[in-house]
Enzyme design. Structure first.
Site, mmCIF file in Angstrom:
data_model
loop_
_atom_site.group_PDB
_atom_site.id
_atom_site.type_symbol
_atom_site.label_atom_id
_atom_site.label_comp_id
_atom_site.label_asym_id
_atom_site.label_seq_id
_atom_site.Cartn_x
_atom_site.Cartn_y
_atom_site.Cartn_z
ATOM 1 C CE LYS A 79 -3.880 1.795 2.821
ATOM 2 N NZ LYS A 79 -4.738 1.473 3.980
ATOM 3 C CB SER A 160 -8.109 3.262 3.174
ATOM 4 O OG SER A 160 -7.207 2.737 4.141
ATOM 5 C CB SER A 184 -8.022 0.256 6.097
ATOM 6 O OG SER A 184 -8.758 1.437 5.994
HETATM 7 N N1 GLN Z 1 -12.656 3.887 7.529
HETATM 8 C C1 GLN Z 1 -11.861 4.213 8.656
HETATM 9 C C2 GLN Z 1 -11.394 5.621 8.578
HETATM 10 O O1 GLN Z 1 -11.560 6.251 7.601
HETATM 11 C C3 GLN Z 1 -10.717 3.241 8.807
HETATM 12 C C4 GLN Z 1 -9.555 3.557 7.964
HETATM 13 C C5 GLN Z 1 -8.389 2.612 8.141
HETATM 14 O O2 GLN Z 1 -8.513 1.549 8.742
HETATM 15 N N2 GLN Z 1 -7.245 3.054 7.647
HETATM 16 O O3 GLN Z 1 -10.844 6.144 9.491
#
Ligand code: GLN
Length: 496
Positions: A79, A160, A184
């Protein structure tokens, strides 16, 4: 797609060892597959030159019988919020669009030292803030499952770490790293039909993972099978003197017996009823029940458990998230770091202009709300209260684990939504629905893994989540492998 790309790491590594084909051939097939599936937009940067050079090196080591590990010559992706030396690391944001780190994140360094071949850096929501991989300056990542990616609408990959998920699901690599702050890694794993592990907080070093919420961030692993996940975990887990939040106890490599030898007799598995919330899709609920009875039939003891604070976790997470974001994002001022506007009239104006152009609206919104929660007059009311709630959520898990060894829940409330429906909602609405089942584990720090179970009637993957006590990865993954062997999820979409 070249057949070899659909195999697991163990099989490919054996074939490389016996000289059935060379690492260079594997890289060639992989790069071709990346090109064939480029419309899904999994990658921000394709590191073809590095991949070819690493394959050359692996090839020599194989010839000299000096392969460094099972990962020697195996294509992987990372990532784009993990620092990679001399390779652009953008976080999907204009702020870091041209950032080239001078060092490798510990995760990357360990993978490279083990012989893994980096094929590319994958797409993400800006600074990993999101649940869809729809908010990146490099565009949206599309799910392979469901409607064709050339149609006007498509299903989201989840986020994400959606780029990493699609890279693995498309056969463009054998495994990929994502990050998991609130789900994510598990969320895109569930939407894309993959295994997605959020390890215990501190089990894998965070050094070089660009922070979102330091107290919750963990590197996450996305693979097609549990065995592949174990291989990547074994290479990357364990103490890192450069990360003070990383465990100091040496990591004992996990070995899971072949699926046929696994027994779950008398294993106590809890089903928390609070996870059956009003937005839970009928097919996901049905799948959850099916797997619970599958486990019961195999000798496990499945019982209902109470986790009374589950519902409050979204609000608690978002306050803590925004507070840490406000503080973390302060470093990007256009002077020492990040995008810089051409503005010379005053330092304040330079900061303001650079930050307002460099960040997207989601990031800016979180910085503003985070700073609001942290004001002297609000600190007790919001931040301190959320911290107390976080403790209660963790205590829910402690109590549950006094009664059972593992928990079984949905990973996401629904299969992957359509892009057109998803973007009708604001980022905070998106996260509060998508992360309902995943965020509690981040607040408690415990490990959790999403296992692909089956396809919905619309042919979209449905995943379930297993959660365990801190450092229970060996049992968690063994149970995951047991389920995997029972459900036999179809790994590849026919069209690729
Ligand atoms: N959807 C969550 C956020 O936007 C988790 C994001 C993540 O785990 N990086 O904070």
């Amino acid at each position: 797609m070249d057949k070899i790309l659909s195999k697991n790491i163990k099989t490919v590594s054996k074939a490389l060892l016996y000289g059935k084909f060379a690492p260079q051939d594997l890289v060639k097939s992989t790069l071709k597959q990346i090109d064939n599936t480029k419309d899904f937009n999994a990658f921000i940067t394709i590191t073809d030159k590095i991949a070819r050079e690493s394959a050359e090196k692996s090839s020599i080591l194989y010839q000299n019988k000096k392969a460094r590990s099972q990962l020697e010559g195996i294509p992987i992706a990372i990532k784009d919020n993990f620092c990679t030396k001399d390779v652009k690391t953008t976080c999907g944001s204009r702020m870091l669009e041209h950032f080239i780190p001078p060092y490798n994140a510990t995760v990357c360094q360990r993978l490279f030292d083990a012989g893994a071949v980096l094929v590319g850096k994958t797409n993400l929501d800006e600074f990993a803030m999101g649940s869809g991989t729809v908010d990146s300056i490099f565009g949206v990542t599309k799910n392979l499952w469901g409607t064709s990616c050339n149609s006007t609408d498509f299903h989201i990959a989840g986020g994400s770490s959606g780029g990493s998920a699609v890279a693995v699901a498309s056969g463009s690599c054998y495994g990929a790293f994502g990050s998991d702050t609130g789900g994510s890694t598990r969320n895109p794993a569930s939407y894309c039909g993959l295994v997605g592990l959020k390890p215990t907080y501190g089990l894998i070093s965070r050094l070089g993972l660009i922070p979102l919420v330091n107290s919750m961030d963990v590197p996450g692993i996305l693979t097609r099978t549990v065995d592949d996940c174990v291989t990547l975990l074994n290479i990357t887990a364990g103490p890192d003197p450069q990360d003070s939040t990383c465990v100091s106890k040496p990591f004992n490599k996990i070995r899971i017996p072949p699926a046929e030898q696994l027994s779950i007799k008398n294993l106590k598995i809890g089903v928390p009823k609070e996870y059956a919330c009003e937005y839970l899709d009928d097919e996901v609920l049905e799948t959850w029940k099916e797997v619970a009875s599958l486990l019961e039939n195999a000798g496990a003891i499945v019982t209902e458990v109470d986790m009374p604070h589950t519902e409050l976790s979204i609000a608690c997470y978002s306050i803590l998230n925004q507070c840490e974001v406000a503080s973390n994002m302060a470093r990007y001022d256009g002077v020492q770091y990040g995008y810089r506007e051409n503005e010379e009239s005053s330092t304040e104006k330079l900061y303001a202009k650079s930050r307002s152009t460099g960040f997207n609206s989601v990031v800016k919104h979180r910085i503003l709300t985070g700073n609001y929660f942290l004001l002297t007059r609000n600190y007790e009311k919001y931040f301190m209260k959320a911290m107390k709630l976080r403790r209660l959520i963790a205590t829910d898990f402690d109590h549950a684990f006094e009664q059972v060894q593992m928990l079984l829940t949905p990973t996401t409330l629904t299969p992957a939504p359509l892009y057109s429906d998803f973007i009708k909602k604001s980022n905070s609405e998106q996260c509060s629905q998508q992360d309902y089942c995943t965020q509690p584990a981040n607040m408690a720090g415990i490990p959790a893994v999403s296992i692909p179970i089956k396809l919905s009637r619309k042919k979209l993957p449905i995943g379930l989540q297993l959660l365990g006590r801190n450092f229970s990865e060996p049992t968690l993954l063994a149970l995951g492998k047991f389920i995997e062997n029972q459900v036999l999820f179809p790994h590849f979409v026919e069209k690729i």
